[in-house]
Write a protein that holds these residues in place. Sequence first.
Motif, PDB file in Angstrom:
ATOM      1  N   ALA A  31       0.580  10.346 -24.492  1.00  0.00           N
ATOM      2  CA  ALA A  31       1.786   9.993 -24.161  1.00  0.00           C
ATOM      3  C   ALA A  31       0.910   8.689 -23.518  1.00  0.00           C
ATOM      4  O   ALA A  31      -0.001   8.291 -23.175  1.00  0.00           O
ATOM      5  N   ILE A  32       2.228   7.543 -23.502  1.00  0.00           N
ATOM      6  CA  ILE A  32       1.904   6.589 -21.919  1.00  0.00           C
ATOM      7  C   ILE A  32       2.902   6.590 -21.658  1.00  0.00           C
ATOM      8  O   ILE A  32       4.101   6.352 -21.960  1.00  0.00           O
ATOM      9  N   ILE A  33       2.095   6.519 -20.171  1.00  0.00           N
ATOM     10  CA  ILE A  33       3.287   6.662 -19.331  1.00  0.00           C
ATOM     11  C   ILE A  33       3.257   5.108 -17.797  1.00  0.00           C
ATOM     12  O   ILE A  33       2.210   4.945 -17.382  1.00  0.00           O
ATOM     13  N   ASN A  34       3.567   4.152 -18.403  1.00  0.00           N
ATOM     14  CA  ASN A  34       4.191   2.814 -18.033  1.00  0.00           C
ATOM     15  C   ASN A  34       4.339   3.641 -16.195  1.00  0.00           C
ATOM     16  O   ASN A  34       5.369   4.187 -16.091  1.00  0.00           O
ATOM     17  N   THR A  35       3.201   3.112 -15.624  1.00  0.00           N
ATOM     18  CA  THR A  35       3.192   3.579 -14.078  1.00  0.00           C
ATOM     19  C   THR A  35       2.802   2.327 -12.404  1.00  0.00           C
ATOM     20  O   THR A  35       2.109   1.940 -13.039  1.00  0.00           O
ATOM     21  N   GLU A  36       3.975   2.043 -11.874  1.00  0.00           N
ATOM     22  CA  GLU A  36       3.605   1.351 -10.898  1.00  0.00           C
ATOM     23  C   GLU A  36       2.650   2.383  -9.700  1.00  0.00           C
ATOM     24  O   GLU A  36       3.430   3.220  -9.292  1.00  0.00           O
ATOM     25  N   ILE A  37       1.670   2.127  -9.527  1.00  0.00           N
ATOM     26  CA  ILE A  37       0.968   3.031  -8.401  1.00  0.00           C
ATOM     27  C   ILE A  37       0.835   1.518  -6.595  1.00  0.00           C
ATOM     28  O   ILE A  37      -0.007   0.870  -7.074  1.00  0.00           O
ATOM     29  N   THR A  38       1.230   1.999  -5.579  1.00  0.00           N
ATOM     30  CA  THR A  38       0.613   0.920  -4.757  1.00  0.00           C
ATOM     31  C   THR A  38       0.011   2.023  -3.738  1.00  0.00           C
ATOM     32  O   THR A  38       0.009   3.288  -3.331  1.00  0.00           O
ATOM     33  N   ALA A  39      -1.240   1.204  -3.514  1.00  0.00           N
ATOM     34  CA  ALA A  39      -2.248   2.115  -2.744  1.00  0.00           C
ATOM     35  C   ALA A  39      -2.723   1.493  -1.584  1.00  0.00           C
ATOM     36  O   ALA A  39      -3.210  -0.229  -1.339  1.00  0.00           O
ATOM     37  N   PRO A  40      -3.705   2.428  -0.211  1.00  0.00           N
ATOM     38  CA  PRO A  40      -4.467   1.343   0.526  1.00  0.00           C
ATOM     39  C   PRO A  40      -5.500   0.297  -0.067  1.00  0.00           C
ATOM     40  O   PRO A  40      -6.186   1.476  -0.787  1.00  0.00           O
ATOM     41  N   ASN A  41      -5.595  -0.790  -0.267  1.00  0.00           N
ATOM     42  CA  ASN A  41      -6.009  -1.157  -0.434  1.00  0.00           C
ATOM     43  C   ASN A  41      -8.313  -1.097  -0.002  1.00  0.00           C
ATOM     44  O   ASN A  41      -7.997  -2.179   1.054  1.00  0.00           O
ATOM     45  N   LEU A  42      -8.279   0.326  -0.785  1.00  0.00           N
ATOM     46  CA  LEU A  42      -9.586   0.650   0.224  1.00  0.00           C
ATOM     47  C   LEU A  42     -10.638  -0.307  -0.306  1.00  0.00           C
ATOM     48  O   LEU A  42     -11.871  -0.824   0.969  1.00  0.00           O
ATOM     49  N   SER A  43     -11.028  -1.289  -1.490  1.00  0.00           N
ATOM     50  CA  SER A  43     -11.790  -2.292  -1.247  1.00  0.00           C
ATOM     51  C   SER A  43     -11.938  -3.540   0.010  1.00  0.00           C
ATOM     52  O   SER A  43     -13.081  -3.997   0.296  1.00  0.00           O
ATOM     53  N   LYS A  44     -11.214  -3.790   0.252  1.00  0.00           N
ATOM     54  CA  LYS A  44     -10.703  -4.697   1.462  1.00  0.00           C
ATOM     55  C   LYS A  44     -10.846  -4.064   2.024  1.00  0.00           C
ATOM     56  O   LYS A  44     -11.944  -4.659   3.316  1.00  0.00           O
ATOM     57  N   LYS A  89     -14.198   4.121  12.796  1.00  0.00           N
ATOM     58  CA  LYS A  89     -13.437   3.116  12.197  1.00  0.00           C
ATOM     59  C   LYS A  89     -12.633   3.178  10.816  1.00  0.00           C
ATOM     60  O   LYS A  89     -12.003   2.738  11.383  1.00  0.00           O
ATOM     61  N   LEU A  90     -13.328   3.890   9.763  1.00  0.00           N
ATOM     62  CA  LEU A  90     -12.494   3.584   8.783  1.00  0.00           C
ATOM     63  C   LEU A  90     -11.370   4.402   8.932  1.00  0.00           C
ATOM     64  O   LEU A  90      -9.823   3.976   8.666  1.00  0.00           O
ATOM     65  N   LEU A  91     -11.189   5.628   9.945  1.00  0.00           N
ATOM     66  CA  LEU A  91     -10.160   6.292  10.030  1.00  0.00           C
ATOM     67  C   LEU A  91      -8.923   5.714  10.833  1.00  0.00           C
ATOM     68  O   LEU A  91      -8.041   5.791  11.082  1.00  0.00           O
ATOM     69  N   GLU A  92      -9.831   4.795  12.007  1.00  0.00           N
ATOM     70  CA  GLU A  92      -9.180   3.692  12.474  1.00  0.00           C
ATOM     71  C   GLU A  92      -8.167   3.005  11.643  1.00  0.00           C
ATOM     72  O   GLU A  92      -6.871   2.172  11.624  1.00  0.00           O
ATOM     73  N   LYS A  93      -8.716   2.108  10.731  1.00  0.00           N
ATOM     74  CA  LYS A  93      -7.866   1.520   9.947  1.00  0.00           C
ATOM     75  C   LYS A  93      -7.181   1.870   8.672  1.00  0.00           C
ATOM     76  O   LYS A  93      -6.049   0.686   9.000  1.00  0.00           O
ATOM     77  N   ILE A  94      -7.161   3.092   8.626  1.00  0.00           N
ATOM     78  CA  ILE A  94      -6.377   3.511   7.723  1.00  0.00           C
ATOM     79  C   ILE A  94      -4.680   4.079   8.073  1.00  0.00           C
ATOM     80  O   ILE A  94      -4.110   4.251   7.693  1.00  0.00           O
ATOM     81  N   ASN A  95      -4.583   4.052   9.538  1.00  0.00           N
ATOM     82  CA  ASN A  95      -3.919   4.847  10.482  1.00  0.00           C
ATOM     83  C   ASN A  95      -3.709   3.756  11.139  1.00  0.00           C
ATOM     84  O   ASN A  95      -2.103   3.493  11.899  1.00  0.00           O
ATOM     85  N   SER A  96      -4.095   2.463  10.952  1.00  0.00           N
ATOM     86  CA  SER A  96      -3.186   0.892  11.207  1.00  0.00           C
ATOM     87  C   SER A  96      -1.793   0.685  10.796  1.00  0.00           C
ATOM     88  O   SER A  96      -1.320   1.321   8.804  1.00  0.00           O
ATOM     89  N   ASP A  97      -0.632   0.630  11.114  1.00  0.00           N
ATOM     90  CA  ASP A  97       0.635   0.390  10.444  1.00  0.00           C
ATOM     91  C   ASP A  97       0.170  -1.537   9.779  1.00  0.00           C
ATOM     92  O   ASP A  97       0.833  -1.178   9.244  1.00  0.00           O
ATOM     93  N   ILE A 131      -1.783  -1.962   7.551  1.00  0.00           N
ATOM     94  CA  ILE A 131      -2.601  -1.815   6.818  1.00  0.00           C
ATOM     95  C   ILE A 131      -2.321  -2.529   5.323  1.00  0.00           C
ATOM     96  O   ILE A 131      -1.948  -2.413   4.498  1.00  0.00           O
ATOM     97  N   PRO A 132      -3.546  -3.310   4.623  1.00  0.00           N
ATOM     98  CA  PRO A 132      -3.298  -4.061   3.566  1.00  0.00           C
ATOM     99  C   PRO A 132      -3.651  -2.794   1.996  1.00  0.00           C
ATOM    100  O   PRO A 132      -3.835  -2.255   1.938  1.00  0.00           O
ATOM    101  N   MET A 133      -2.363  -2.740   1.302  1.00  0.00           N
ATOM    102  CA  MET A 133      -1.687  -2.336   0.828  1.00  0.00           C
ATOM    103  C   MET A 133      -2.237  -2.980  -1.330  1.00  0.00           C
ATOM    104  O   MET A 133      -1.842  -4.222  -0.870  1.00  0.00           O
TER     105      MET A 133
END
Length: 203
Positions: free
Chosen positions: A100-113, A152-160, A162-164
């Motif tokens: 099966a192939i399930i076409n899915t849209e996923i939005t996540a925090p941009n951890l790379s950035k 610092k990472l936790l502070e950024k993740i908790n930011s309103d 946060i880049p997605m």
Amino acid sequence: MKKLLLLTIILVLVFTMGACSQKNKSNTPENSVEAFLDSYKNGDIIKSMEYVENKTSTEIEQIKKNFIEDKDSKSSQAFLKTFSKIEYKIINSDVKKDFAIINTEITAPNLSKIIGQLIEEISSDNMSTDSIQSREDTLEKMADMDMIIGDKLLEKINSDNIPMVTKTINIKLVKKNGSWLIKTNNEFKRAITGNLVNTIYFD
């Protein structure tokens, strides 16, 4: 920094290494995708692995250590908080017998950035520190680097603000012993880690 990289490497490896798959209760590929992503969002990484085709007992034990036994560390908290912010939407499905192939849209925090910004900030702080503190004081501060990075990472993740990042991907699944299991690849790993795979060159 070592703690952060270790957690990242473990997450990548557990979706990459091959082994025998566990049986799960899902009987449709859509259910398996939803079950994986919901468990992942809830921070139950061990549960999410039940829906993945390739995994090893070694990686499972490493995840238990870092996300269960060491769940109070700032780095672990930051990653779990990141997972909780993932959103997804199944767009369509293509099921043919045991594949099966399930076409899915996923939005996540941009951890790379986010981690790129974090590294720049820490490098800048260290340069500033070297100019006003003795070499001995600087080395002592670097000994606590993992804690500083975690904070610092936790502070950024908790930011309103946060880049997605949003990706629409084809999630491939195979049916084994009556259970639909996700076949992971780089596209899948990039989507659920917010491009972090690219950042650490696991391509």
